[in-house]
Design a protein around this motif. Sequence first.
Motif: not given
Length: 122
Positions: A95-96, A98-100, A102, A107, A110-111
């Motif tokens: 997740l860390a 690949e987050f940028k 998404l 996002k 997920i939140k």
Amino acid sequence: MLTLFGKFCRKLRIDNGELLKDMAAKLGVTSSYLSAVENGKRNVPQAWVETISNSYSLSTDERYELRQAVQDSQKVVKIDFEGLSSEDKNAILALAREFKGLDESDKKKIKNILLNNKKRRD
């Protein structure tokens, strides 16, 4: 460039008629170190939230604002993996990484999952 934490501290100093060196003394650091933290060149030490809150007798709302400013200003976050399975660790790291990449919709999903999970626990 000042971070949100830096802006919060600057306003706090102005409101209390203090200089950077005065706040640095309360935190037990040099003015240059405090300046580096305020400008995002260093992470905000977590102990500072309590020290600043107590030293300046912050209200509940101001303490919340300070915590939000610290969180927003962090460049590096440490994650405690103790007690997590290898699979959980891999999921967190994926997740860390690949987050940028998404899109905003993913996002938000997920939140929402995380916030809903927190509400169920509380």
